[in-house]
Design a protein around this motif. Structure first.
Motif, mmCIF file in Angstrom:
data_model
loop_
_atom_site.group_PDB
_atom_site.id
_atom_site.type_symbol
_atom_site.label_atom_id
_atom_site.label_comp_id
_atom_site.label_asym_id
_atom_site.label_seq_id
_atom_site.Cartn_x
_atom_site.Cartn_y
_atom_site.Cartn_z
ATOM 1 N N ARG A 183 8.156 6.062 4.373
ATOM 2 C CA ARG A 183 8.684 7.354 4.813
ATOM 3 C C ARG A 183 8.637 7.477 6.329
ATOM 4 N N ARG A 184 7.509 7.091 6.916
ATOM 5 C CA ARG A 184 7.367 7.235 8.360
ATOM 6 C C ARG A 184 8.249 6.242 9.114
ATOM 7 N N ALA A 185 8.348 5.027 8.619
ATOM 8 C CA ALA A 185 9.211 4.044 9.278
ATOM 9 C C ALA A 185 10.665 4.488 9.230
ATOM 10 N N THR A 186 11.082 5.027 8.093
ATOM 11 C CA THR A 186 12.448 5.542 7.969
ATOM 12 C C THR A 186 12.686 6.679 8.948
ATOM 13 N N ALA A 187 11.697 7.574 9.079
ATOM 14 C CA ALA A 187 11.829 8.708 9.992
ATOM 15 C C ALA A 187 11.988 8.252 11.439
ATOM 16 N N GLU A 188 11.427 7.092 11.769
ATOM 17 C CA GLU A 188 11.559 6.552 13.127
ATOM 18 C C GLU A 188 12.850 5.774 13.319
ATOM 19 N N GLY A 189 13.620 5.629 12.262
ATOM 20 C CA GLY A 189 14.875 4.904 12.371
ATOM 21 C C GLY A 189 14.744 3.401 12.224
ATOM 22 N N LEU A 190 13.598 2.934 11.728
ATOM 23 C CA LEU A 190 13.408 1.504 11.507
ATOM 24 C C LEU A 190 14.031 1.100 10.171
ATOM 25 N N PRO A 191 14.588 -0.099 10.070
ATOM 26 C CA PRO A 191 15.180 -0.553 8.802
ATOM 27 C C PRO A 191 14.104 -0.719 7.727
ATOM 28 N N VAL A 192 14.306 -0.086 6.601
ATOM 29 C CA VAL A 192 13.338 -0.129 5.513
ATOM 30 C C VAL A 192 14.055 -0.512 4.222
ATOM 31 N N SER A 227 0.830 -1.208 0.000
ATOM 32 C CA SER A 227 0.000 0.000 0.000
ATOM 33 C C SER A 227 0.864 1.257 0.000
ATOM 34 N N ARG A 228 0.410 2.249 -0.753
ATOM 35 C CA ARG A 228 1.106 3.539 -0.781
ATOM 36 C C ARG A 228 0.462 4.565 0.146
ATOM 37 N N VAL A 229 -0.778 4.349 0.527
ATOM 38 C CA VAL A 229 -1.525 5.356 1.278
ATOM 39 C C VAL A 229 -1.241 5.223 2.771
ATOM 40 N N TRP A 230 -1.862 6.116 3.557
ATOM 41 C CA TRP A 230 -1.680 6.104 5.004
ATOM 42 C C TRP A 230 -3.042 6.009 5.660
ATOM 43 N N GLY A 231 -3.233 4.951 6.431
ATOM 44 C CA GLY A 231 -4.495 4.754 7.132
ATOM 45 C C GLY A 231 -4.298 3.756 8.253
ATOM 46 N N GLY A 232 -5.418 3.197 8.729
ATOM 47 C CA GLY A 232 -5.359 2.311 9.871
ATOM 48 C C GLY A 232 -4.489 1.087 9.655
ATOM 49 N N GLN A 233 -4.558 0.491 8.460
ATOM 50 C CA GLN A 233 -3.757 -0.703 8.177
ATOM 51 C C GLN A 233 -2.273 -0.405 8.275
ATOM 52 N N GLU A 234 -1.854 0.714 7.714
ATOM 53 C CA GLU A 234 -0.444 1.080 7.728
ATOM 54 C C GLU A 234 0.008 1.471 9.141
ATOM 55 N N ILE A 235 -0.888 2.123 9.888
ATOM 56 C CA ILE A 235 -0.563 2.456 11.279
ATOM 57 C C ILE A 235 -0.361 1.173 12.083
ATOM 58 N N ARG A 236 -1.209 0.181 11.849
ATOM 59 C CA ARG A 236 -1.086 -1.108 12.539
ATOM 60 C C ARG A 236 0.270 -1.750 12.235
ATOM 61 N N THR A 237 0.680 -1.735 10.976
ATOM 62 C CA THR A 237 1.949 -2.349 10.587
ATOM 63 C C THR A 237 3.121 -1.655 11.267
ATOM 64 N N LEU A 238 3.099 -0.333 11.256
ATOM 65 C CA LEU A 238 4.174 0.421 11.896
ATOM 66 C C LEU A 238 4.187 0.170 13.405
ATOM 67 N N GLN A 267 6.909 -0.180 -0.847
ATOM 68 C CA GLN A 267 7.167 0.504 -2.113
ATOM 69 C C GLN A 267 7.859 1.836 -1.855
ATOM 70 N N THR A 268 8.685 2.215 -2.801
ATOM 71 C CA THR A 268 9.562 3.367 -2.646
ATOM 72 C C THR A 268 8.807 4.628 -2.245
ATOM 73 N N ASP A 269 7.658 4.868 -2.854
ATOM 74 C CA ASP A 269 6.943 6.120 -2.649
ATOM 75 C C ASP A 269 5.835 6.022 -1.611
#
Length: 381
Positions: A64-73, A28-39, A57-59
């Motif tokens: 982006r958010r996982a990288t900002a938290e310092g998680l390996p992406v 998924s490229r978007v940001w919502g509940g599913q992506e919040i759950r994964t993070l 996916q790159t974009d």
């Protein structure tokens, strides 16, 4: 790729002494509940002592958010099933990373990551099912050793499709029970910012502005409620312009506040007097619904299986059919008669919801599930 070089120089003994690696894939490229759950899972399992990584996916906003938290992406250009390059890139990643767990999420990444993880002999392959929508095919679920479902209703749906119940673990999304508590200071600040008096009843909704979230129902109900009822919709999405137009056409634009996307939704839950959860399909168990309940809010919700599930342990709620404006108005009026922000009622509701849908409960189930498959974190020092 640098990670391949690093892997080549890693000795077998040093690999065996490292904590197990949990890898999540998400197309998924978007940001919502599913992506919040994964993070959230990535973040919490790292805190517990596992190594974690995300393949996305790159974009994507999740990357982006996982990288900002310092998680390996690790990123792919795409999860296109008909692209040999995508298959090869993902295969090389799995071979290099050697994960103990691969957890897939969306359809596209599950179709690719599931069989490749099995081919690479990953010890535990998991498919997470987030939504309660018709299942187009169960084939991709066959690659997983286990299936996490975000609600019991989803598990029942998959069982009806022929997936063995023994293969499923109900794992509701964990919401931070400490973060989503009522705050008098947040209530005062938000209501002051939007000029909402103590005499006005603020009915709120938090979520992405998508059609199945049912915001049109909120606006129609607002048009039939007395003027001392104000409504606030917190969120953004492709439906915003149409909703603003509808509010204007219904003559409620002065009583409906579109607050946009907010990174601190807990402040807004505290400002509400009532929650109108208007989603009418697709939800697993909505994080927004759980967060409103943790905040101690009385809730009016549309009658769908995944919403009925958590509301079964709640006193201050009403269920209505989507689009039934008369019932919605009656439900809001009845809930408005309850003691407003009563500490005892809020504390009782908060505890009941935290026991089932809190962050600590999700972590406990995850660790127990991994443990049953002999996958344990490194002991905390």
């Amino acid at each position: 790729m640098n990670f391949l070089l690093n892997f080549a120089g890693t000795t077998k003994s040093s690999m065996s002494s490292r904590p197990p690696l949990i890898v999540h894939t998400e197309s998924s490229r978007v940001w919502g509940g599913q992506e919040i759950r994964t993070l959230t899972e990535l973040r919490q399992m790292q805190k517990c002592g596992f190594r974690v990584a995300l393949i996305a996916q790159t974009d994507s906003e999740l990357a982006r958010r996982a990288t900002a938290e310092g998680l390996p992406v690790h990123t792919l250009a795409s999860f296109r099933k008909l692209s040999p390059r995508s298959w090869c890139e993902l295969f090389r990643l799995f071979r290099a990373l050697k994960p103990a767990v691969v957890n897939t999420h969306s359809s596209d990444d599950s179709w690719m990551a599931g069989p490749l993880a099995r081919l690479c002999r990953v010890p535990l392959v998991i498919r997470t099912r987030h939504v309660l929508v018709p299942v187009s095919s169960t084939l991709s679920y066959g690659f997983a050793h286990l299936i996490f479902t975000c609600s019991g209703a989803i598990a029942e749906q998959l069982t009806a499709c022929g997936i063995p119940p023994a293969k499923m673990v109900v794992l509701p999304t964990g919401n931070d029970e400490r973060r989503f508590q009522f705050s008098p200071s947040h209530r005062h600040e938000v209501r002051q910012r939007y000029h909402i008096s103590d005499q006005e009843i603020l009915v709120g909704n938090v979520g992405c502005l998508r059609s199945y979230k049912g915001h049109r129902f909120i606006l129609k109900t607002a048009a039939s409620m007395p003027e001392h009822y104000r409504f606030m919709i917190v969120g953004d999405g492709e439906g915003l312009r149409a909703l603003r137009t509808m509010a204007h056409d219904l003559g409620v634009e002065e009583r409906v506040i579109f607050a946009g996307h907010q990174e601190a939704p807990e402040h807004f839950f505290s400002a509400f007097d009532l929650c109108f959860f208007s989603s009418f399909e697709a939800e697993g168990v909505s994080q927004s619904l759980i967060q409103s309940l943790l905040n101690g809010l009385p809730v009016l919700a549309c009658r769908i299986a995944s919403s009925v599930e958590p509301l079964a342990v709640v006193e201050d709620c009403r269920l209505v059919d989507y689009g039934d404006v008369q019932a919605a108005c009656q439900g809001l009026a009845e809930l408005a008669l309850l003691p407003r922000r009563d500490p005892e009622r809020m504390a009782r509701q908060h505890q009941r919801i935290a026991d089932c849908y809190g962050l600590e409960n999700m972590v406990r189930i995850l660790l127990a599930t991994y443990g049953r498959h002999s996958i344990h974190p490194r002991p905390q020092e």
